[in-house]
Write a protein that holds these residues in place. Structure first.
Motif, short mmCIF file in Angstrom:
data_model
loop_
_atom_site.label_atom_id
_atom_site.label_comp_id
_atom_site.label_asym_id
_atom_site.label_seq_id
_atom_site.Cartn_x
_atom_site.Cartn_y
_atom_site.Cartn_z
N LEU A 1 24.75 30.48 -13.97
CA LEU A 1 24.03 30.54 -12.69
C LEU A 1 23.05 29.39 -12.54
CD1 LEU A 1 23.18 34.36 -12.51
CD2 LEU A 1 25.01 33.16 -11.30
N GLY A 2 22.77 28.68 -13.65
CA GLY A 2 21.83 27.57 -13.60
C GLY A 2 20.50 27.87 -14.25
N VAL A 3 20.30 29.09 -14.77
CA VAL A 3 19.05 29.46 -15.43
C VAL A 3 18.93 28.65 -16.72
CG1 VAL A 3 17.76 31.34 -16.51
CG2 VAL A 3 19.13 31.77 -14.44
N LYS A 4 17.71 28.17 -17.02
CA LYS A 4 17.48 27.36 -18.21
C LYS A 4 17.78 28.15 -19.48
CE LYS A 4 16.29 23.96 -15.66
NZ LYS A 4 17.28 22.89 -15.43
N PRO A 5 18.25 27.46 -20.52
CA PRO A 5 18.69 28.14 -21.74
C PRO A 5 17.66 29.09 -22.35
CG PRO A 5 19.41 25.87 -21.78
CD PRO A 5 18.54 26.01 -20.57
N LEU A 6 16.40 28.64 -22.50
CA LEU A 6 15.40 29.49 -23.14
C LEU A 6 15.13 30.74 -22.31
CD1 LEU A 6 13.42 30.03 -25.41
CD2 LEU A 6 11.71 28.65 -24.19
N LYS A 7 15.04 30.58 -21.00
CA LYS A 7 14.82 31.75 -20.13
C LYS A 7 16.03 32.68 -20.18
CE LYS A 7 11.46 30.01 -16.79
NZ LYS A 7 11.16 29.79 -15.36
N ALA A 8 17.23 32.11 -20.19
CA ALA A 8 18.44 32.94 -20.25
C ALA A 8 18.47 33.77 -21.53
CB ALA A 8 19.69 32.06 -20.17
N ALA A 9 18.14 33.15 -22.65
CA ALA A 9 18.13 33.86 -23.93
C ALA A 9 17.06 34.95 -23.93
CB ALA A 9 17.89 32.88 -25.08
N THR A 10 15.87 34.62 -23.44
CA THR A 10 14.77 35.59 -23.41
C THR A 10 15.12 36.79 -22.54
OG1 THR A 10 13.19 33.76 -23.67
CG2 THR A 10 12.31 35.88 -22.93
N VAL A 11 15.70 36.52 -21.39
CA VAL A 11 16.05 37.57 -20.44
C VAL A 11 17.08 38.54 -21.03
CG1 VAL A 11 17.36 37.97 -18.31
CG2 VAL A 11 15.41 36.42 -18.29
N VAL A 12 18.14 38.01 -21.64
CA VAL A 12 19.19 38.90 -22.14
C VAL A 12 18.70 39.72 -23.33
CG1 VAL A 12 21.07 37.49 -21.28
CG2 VAL A 12 20.23 37.11 -23.60
N LEU A 13 17.83 39.16 -24.15
CA LEU A 13 17.31 39.91 -25.30
C LEU A 13 16.40 41.04 -24.84
CD1 LEU A 13 16.56 37.02 -27.83
CD2 LEU A 13 18.31 38.80 -28.05
N LEU A 14 15.56 40.77 -23.84
CA LEU A 14 14.69 41.82 -23.30
C LEU A 14 15.50 42.89 -22.58
CD1 LEU A 14 11.60 39.82 -22.06
CD2 LEU A 14 11.51 41.85 -23.49
N ALA A 15 16.47 42.47 -21.79
CA ALA A 15 17.29 43.43 -21.05
C ALA A 15 18.07 44.33 -21.99
CB ALA A 15 18.25 42.69 -20.11
N ASN A 16 18.45 43.81 -23.14
CA ASN A 16 19.26 44.56 -24.09
C ASN A 16 18.50 45.71 -24.75
OD1 ASN A 16 20.80 44.24 -27.25
ND2 ASN A 16 21.90 44.81 -25.40
N THR A 17 17.16 45.75 -24.59
CA THR A 17 16.40 46.87 -25.19
C THR A 17 16.70 48.19 -24.48
OG1 THR A 17 14.49 46.49 -23.74
CG2 THR A 17 14.52 45.32 -25.83
N ALA A 18 16.94 48.13 -23.18
CA ALA A 18 17.09 49.36 -22.39
C ALA A 18 18.22 50.26 -22.87
CB ALA A 18 17.27 49.02 -20.91
N PRO A 19 19.40 49.74 -23.21
CA PRO A 19 20.52 50.63 -23.54
C PRO A 19 20.81 50.83 -25.02
CG PRO A 19 21.37 48.47 -23.06
CD PRO A 19 19.87 48.36 -23.01
N VAL A 20 20.04 50.20 -25.92
CA VAL A 20 20.42 50.18 -27.35
C VAL A 20 20.56 51.57 -27.96
CG1 VAL A 20 19.57 49.58 -29.66
CG2 VAL A 20 19.62 47.86 -27.86
N ALA A 21 19.66 52.48 -27.65
CA ALA A 21 19.67 53.81 -28.29
C ALA A 21 20.98 54.55 -28.06
CB ALA A 21 18.50 54.65 -27.78
#
Length: 557
Positions: free
Chosen positions: A151-171
């Motif tokens: 989508l054009g999102v910068k690499p560091l922001k993309a990595a940070t976003v997906v790691l934070l978003a992944n907390t919601a469904p882990v359990a």
């Protein structure tokens, strides 16, 4: 033959010293993984060897029983744990092999009305949660990071976003494998395991409902939050409500699947009316390239892309309906485990039923239900192609299955070894000794309980592994302190949820996906503050649930 009954003060007739010695296998695991930087399966093998030595030399467990206990844990690691995970990943791979996954990705590109921030939330939070529900083990991070980068999102922001978003469904990831493991290792019944899921279903939605807004802040600061708070609020709230209802009143194994589908549906309806006002300004501010143009997908292709998730929801729902559930559960294989069945006792002197008998539900098993779902999806996709595209042959489905087993070979070995270690520590009395000592901390224990799950997941990269290591200890400590054991198992699980973003495994996967290999430390710095804030919140929440809010936590004897 002589029986073995674990004694928690075996080392020097001291509970404190016994608990200290019992920590040796865990320390060995963490030192090998973090200090020596050995691979996970090597670290687990060293820890298992240390666990057997401590069991034999420190807790006086006969060596043949300790070895058989390791095999018993490994068997549980294979079925149902590995079986569920492999089937979940294979289910996802079928959608990729058929070409339908690409249609699903393009559907997300069209949503959001050109607002990259909203599109990122839909991909990382909603779709990433759906992938975690079915596959887990790093797949959601890798896949969604690549999509967001496109989508054009910068690499560091993309990595940070997906790691934070992944907390919601882990359990509830991989069809609630972490919770199933917590119940099994903690010696809880099926009803009590469902109770653990219900409690986790009360705790994690509180975090999940704020995640979309946090993602906005990371992507575009406070301006992004002000501009797009409405869809973020709608997505977060709908996800949280669906998660709570499913975990407490429906099929808890499908909690993430249903929560993600509901949030996607609600988001789709909301975005038909909501329009972003600052798209061009936002793209310039975020240094994004010009918005790409893409063709509209026919409605039939969108439905076919979503079909697998509808099928798995129906299959799991039907399998848990009264008479059907009873019929499926009737086909359960029970195997008296050699030596353990006749000789292993618990601390009360009664036969250790959980370790002494290996029970496998052949049909009423998440892995088997995923297999059935996958076969149906493969059959449908093989019959309905479009101009020669999107076809799936039996040979392709088989190659994806064998390929999944091969790609996961080291992960499978790690899971088997970690579960073997957990059973050796549990059956010898090591975990119980640690639990009794921790229980002596009183009220402080209820506050710190989630930290064990956080540490375990941060080190191993798996909430399942963290629950395998600490569930028995949490139950023992809770019973000694007069606290609801299911609450402490839920605390371990929820604590692990917010620890996954800082695990070396997750950081490496995210770095690879956004082409930041060697810069894992930069990603770590971006997420560690959020991880600490989340775990502190979970600690406070669990403490309140164990004290002044205890009436909100269901108890099943």
């Amino acid at each position: 033959m002589d029986t073995f009954q674990p004694v928690t003060d075996s080392v020097g007739e001291s509970l404190g010293l016994s608990a200290l010695v019992a920590c040796v296998p865990l320390l060995a695991f963490f030192i090998m993984l973090i200090g020596v930087k050995a691979r996970a399966h090597v670290s687990a093998a060293v820890a298992l060897a240390a666990g057997i030595l401590v069991a034999v030399l420190g807790f006086h467990m006969p060596i043949e029983l300790s070895v058989m206990s390791a095999f018993r844990g490994g068997a549980f690691g294979l079925v149902p744990i590995v079986w569920v995970i492999v089937m979940a990943i294979w289910f996802y791979q079928i959608t990729v092999a058929s070409g339908r996954f690409e249609d699903l990705r393009r559907t997300f590109d069209k949503l959001g009305n050109g607002d990259v921030r909203v599109q990122t939330i839909l991909i990382a939070f909603c779709f990433g949660g759906l992938l975690e529900a079915l596959a887990g083990f790093g797949a959601p991070v890798a896949i969604t990071a690549t999509m967001i980068l496109a989508l054009g999102v910068k690499p560091l922001k993309a990595a940070t976003v997906v790691l934070l978003a992944n907390t919601a469904p882990v359990a509830f990831g991989a069809v609630a494998t972490p919770i199933i493991t917590a119940g099994e290792v903690g010696g809880r019944s099926a009803e009590q395991t469902a109770n653990i899921a219900a409690i986790v279903g009360m705790q994690t939605p509180i975090i999940a409902m704020f995640i979309p807004a946090i993602l906005l802040f990371i992507l575009d600061g406070w301006k992004g939050v002000k501009a797009a708070w409405a869809p973020a609020f709608v997505i977060g709230i709908s996800f949280a409500i669906a998660k709570y209802i499913t975990a407490n009143f429906f099929v808890y194994q499908l909690t993430d699947v249903i929560a993600c589908i509901v949030s996607l549906g609600v988001a789709f309806a909301f975005l038909q009316r909501w329009q972003p006002k600052d798209v061009e300004e936002m793209r310039e501010r975020m240094d994004l390239p010009p918005a790409p143009t893409s063709e509209d997908l026919p409605r039939q292709r969108v439905w076919m892309a979503m079909l697998p998730y509808a099928i798995v929801t129906v299959i799991f729902g039907v399998a848990n309906v009264g008479a059907v559930s009873t019929a499926l559960k009737s086909l359960t294989v029970k195997i008296p485990w050699p030596l353990l069945h006749d000789r292993l006792l618990n601390t009360a002197g009664a036969p250790n039923a959980s370790s002494g008998t290996y029970s496998v539900a052949v049909l009423h098993n998440p892995g088997t239900l995923l297999l059935i779902s996958g076969l149906i999806v493969a059959l449908v996709y093989s019959k309905y192609s479009e101009n020669g595209k999107y076809s799936l042959t039996a040979n392709q489905a088989w190659k994806e299955l064998t390929g999944t087993f091969y790609r996961m070979r080291w992960s499978i070995l790690t899971i088997v070894l970690v579960l073997g270690l957990a059973y050796v520590m549990n059956d010898s009395g090591q975990t119980i000794a640690i639990g009794q000592f921790v229980a002596s901390l009183g009220g402080l224990y209820t506050f710190l309980a989630p930290m064990l799950g956080w540490v375990g997941t941060a080190v191993t990269g798996s909430d399942t592994s963290a629950n395998a290591l600490f569930s028995k200890m949490q139950v023992t400590a809770a019973e000694q302190a007069g606290i609801n054991p299911d609450l402490m198992l839920a605390a371990n699980t929820t604590g692990g949820v917010v620890g996954k973003m800082v695990s070396p495994q997750s950081l490496a996967i995210a770095a690879t996906a956004v082409e930041m290999e060697g810069k894992e430390s930069d990603i770590f710095k971006a997420v560690v503050g959020w991880s600490f804030a989340f775990v502190l919140f979970v600690c406070c929440l669990v403490y309140l649930e164990a004290t002044v809010l205890s009436f909100t936590v269901p108890i099943i004897p």
